[in-house]
Each structure stands twice: as C-alpha cells, then as structure tokens.
Design an enzyme around this catalytic site. Structure first.
Site, mmCIF file in Angstrom:
data_model
loop_
_atom_site.group_PDB
_atom_site.id
_atom_site.type_symbol
_atom_site.label_atom_id
_atom_site.label_comp_id
_atom_site.label_asym_id
_atom_site.label_seq_id
_atom_site.Cartn_x
_atom_site.Cartn_y
_atom_site.Cartn_z
ATOM 1 N N ASP A 117 0.550 -1.018 0.304
ATOM 2 C CA ASP A 117 -0.117 -0.341 -0.110
ATOM 3 C C ASP A 117 0.612 1.242 -0.069
ATOM 4 O OD1 ASP A 117 1.214 -0.561 2.121
ATOM 5 O OD2 ASP A 117 -0.753 -0.444 3.769
ATOM 6 N N SER A 118 2.044 1.371 0.160
ATOM 7 C CA SER A 118 2.949 2.022 -0.345
ATOM 8 C C SER A 118 2.856 2.428 -1.790
ATOM 9 C CB SER A 118 4.761 1.710 -0.431
ATOM 10 O OG SER A 118 4.896 0.610 -0.837
ATOM 11 N N ASP A 126 -1.236 -5.662 0.173
ATOM 12 C CA ASP A 126 -1.241 -5.831 1.213
ATOM 13 C C ASP A 126 -2.693 -5.447 1.776
ATOM 14 O OD1 ASP A 126 1.014 -5.096 3.060
ATOM 15 O OD2 ASP A 126 1.097 -3.407 1.817
ATOM 16 N N LYS A 151 -1.137 -9.289 3.176
ATOM 17 C CA LYS A 151 -0.087 -9.278 4.337
ATOM 18 C C LYS A 151 -1.436 -7.859 5.068
ATOM 19 C CE LYS A 151 2.987 -5.866 3.865
ATOM 20 N NZ LYS A 151 2.364 -5.206 5.717
ATOM 21 N N GLU A 196 -1.227 -5.580 9.078
ATOM 22 C CA GLU A 196 -0.241 -4.696 10.240
ATOM 23 C C GLU A 196 -1.399 -5.018 11.125
ATOM 24 O OE1 GLU A 196 0.049 -0.696 9.087
ATOM 25 O OE2 GLU A 196 0.709 -0.678 7.422
ATOM 26 N N GLU A 226 9.105 -4.474 10.569
ATOM 27 C CA GLU A 226 9.442 -2.703 10.234
ATOM 28 C C GLU A 226 10.157 -2.230 11.358
ATOM 29 O OE1 GLU A 226 8.165 0.620 7.161
ATOM 30 O OE2 GLU A 226 6.861 -1.413 7.396
#
Length: 290
Positions: free
Chosen positions: A67-68, A106, A136, A138, A205
């Site tokens: 999602d960057s 993501d 993925k 978070e 991270e």
C-alpha cells in the site's frame, strides 16, 4: 504448466506464453526456515505494475504489492487513503507481469480491522480479482484472531509488526520502534501472537536491530526485515527507494542505482532535441512507399 510473461518488443506489452515452470509457493517459502534457521534468505521487493514485475520477478522470491503505492504512485501523504480498488488493480497487474515469485497484496487501511468476517470478504475479493497467493495485514495481538480466521479458511496471511505505517496517526511519526523496554516487550508479544495465529511470514519494520534479531530467533515463521536486522530470514525494500527514484533516502535503504538522475538526463536530452527540431530524425519517420 503455468503461464509466463515475456515482452513483445513490437508492442511492449506482456503476452502469456506456455512455459514448463511453476511459481514458488507459500508453503515452499515457509519451509525454508528449519529449526529457526533460514539457509537461503527470502528476497522481496515491492511491485505495482506489470512491467515492473517483469523486471523484478527473476530476482525475487516474493513480490509485495504494497500500500506504499499510495505515496509512490499516487503522491498521497500516507498509505491511509489507499483503497481496496487500488490494491486490486495493481495486484492484478503484478500477477500478470510475473511467473516466478509469490505475489502478496497489502490489505489497505479500513478493509480488515472491523471484524474477521470483514477481513475475509475483502481478502477473498483481492485473491479473486488479482490471482495473488496471499495478503498482508498490519497489527499484532489485536489482529491475531483475524489472522487465524483467514488462514483457517484458506487465505495465507503475512503479518506485519513494529512500525506499522497504517497506524501513523497513532504512532505520530515514522521513527524506529522498540527503544524503550515496554514497547520492545509489546512488539515481541505482537510477533509471537501473529506467528501463533498462523501467519506464514511476518514483516518486521523499523525496529531496533537487537529486537528484530531476537524476534527472528523466537518465532518459527520467516521474518522479512525492513529497517530491522540482517539476521531476519529475508529482506524487503520499496523498489523505488532501492533504485533511487526519490531524492530522500530513508536510513534503512541502500540505493543500488540513480534512476531519477538517469530519467532526468534522458528527459533533458529529449527536450533539447525537440526544441532544436533534431527529433524526430529520419530513423523515426515513416516515408511514402516508392
């Protein structure tokens, strides 16, 4: 037999051609860690387009549609505004452009936090629309129930602990995590929780190096470091950072190229030739048939 994608030089488009090759698999990557040791580190880079995937795929074990892309592709201030539709579109492009790497997508902010059922609906949509192998998400202990729910229903999950960019409004910045004992203990607990919940790997991270190394030694699933430790079972970087597409380089990034400089020089050369009317030249023109 799976489909591989090669560049058609006449159209510059990806076209599937049969090839006797199979993608790497999530169980295969998970199995690289034996008795706490990963002899062959897992190579991961981000990818957002089909062409980018074509170039990275031969060298990577996993391509992460991160999602960057919110910041890198769309110029957004953070990953928070990224939508499920964005992730689905870019995820499908990366799958089409690759044939070797495991592709993980993501889950964007707001698409999985409310409940395990919400997470399943949106993760299932991503897998259906992209063809990716897994997702993925978070979060630590708070997401353990969701991770277990998804994995029990056939959706592989990569966890993400430490600095979690989707929570930037709570964290207050992108600084390293785990420097005080209380936060370090919480990150360790988060890592254990998502591992016990069944994630096949986890991104660590932006945490201090000894903490990342300790987590890697403590959990049975592979860890993928970014701003973490060389002792992690693999490493990931945002490709645009790695190839020097931005002026600012985070501390944890090593720049392996200066594509921004190369592109700028090429654009300047092109602009000069257009203004001098030396482009297009005879080699770029179509002439009447004789």
């Amino acid at each position: 037999m799976s489909a591989t994608y090669t560049l058609d030089t006449s159209t510059s488009r990806a076209n599937p051609t049969p090839a006797p090759i199979r993608r790497l698999t999530i169980p295969g990557l998970r199995a690289r860690k034996v008795d706490g040791v990963t002899a062959e580190p897992i190579v991961v880079l981000t990818a957002y387009t089909a062409r980018q995937a074509q170039l990275l795929d031969p060298h990577c074990d996993m391509l992460l549609v991160g999602d960057s892309l919110g910041q890198v592709i769309y110029g957004l201030p953070s990953s928070v505004p990224v939508t499920l539709e964005m992730m689905a579109a870019h995820g499908a492009a990366v799958v089409r452009g690759s044939y070797h790497s495991v592709v993980i997508v993501d889950m964007p902010f707001g698409s999985y936090e409310a409940s395990p059922a919400q997470a399943f609906d949106n993760a299932a949509r991503l897998l259906k629309e992209t063809g990716a192998a897994g997702v993925k998400l978070e979060g630590g202990a708070a997401m353990a129930e969701t991770i277990a729910f998804l994995t029990a229903r056939g959706i592989p999950v990569c966890g993400h602990v430490g600095l979690t960019p989707q929570a930037i409004n709570v964290l207050g910045g992108y600084g390293p995590r785990g420097r005080d004992e209380a936060e370090a203990d919480k990150i360790k607990q988060d890592a254990r929780a998502v591992s016990d919940a069944g994630c096949f790997a986890m991104v660590i991270e932006g945490v201090i190096e000894p903490l990342a190394a300790a987590i890697t030694a403590a959990v049975p699933c592979p860890t993928i470091g970014i701003g973490a430790s060389p002792d992690c079972d693999g490493q990931v970087l945002v490709t645009e950072d790695m190839v020097g597409m931005f002026e600012r380089t985070p501390r944890f990034v090593k720049r392996y190229a200066d594509l921004a400089g190369t592109i700028g020089e090429a654009a300047a050369h092109y602009a000069a030739e257009v203004r001098a009317r030396t482009f297009p030249g005879q080699d770029q023109l179509y002439q009447p048939k004789k």
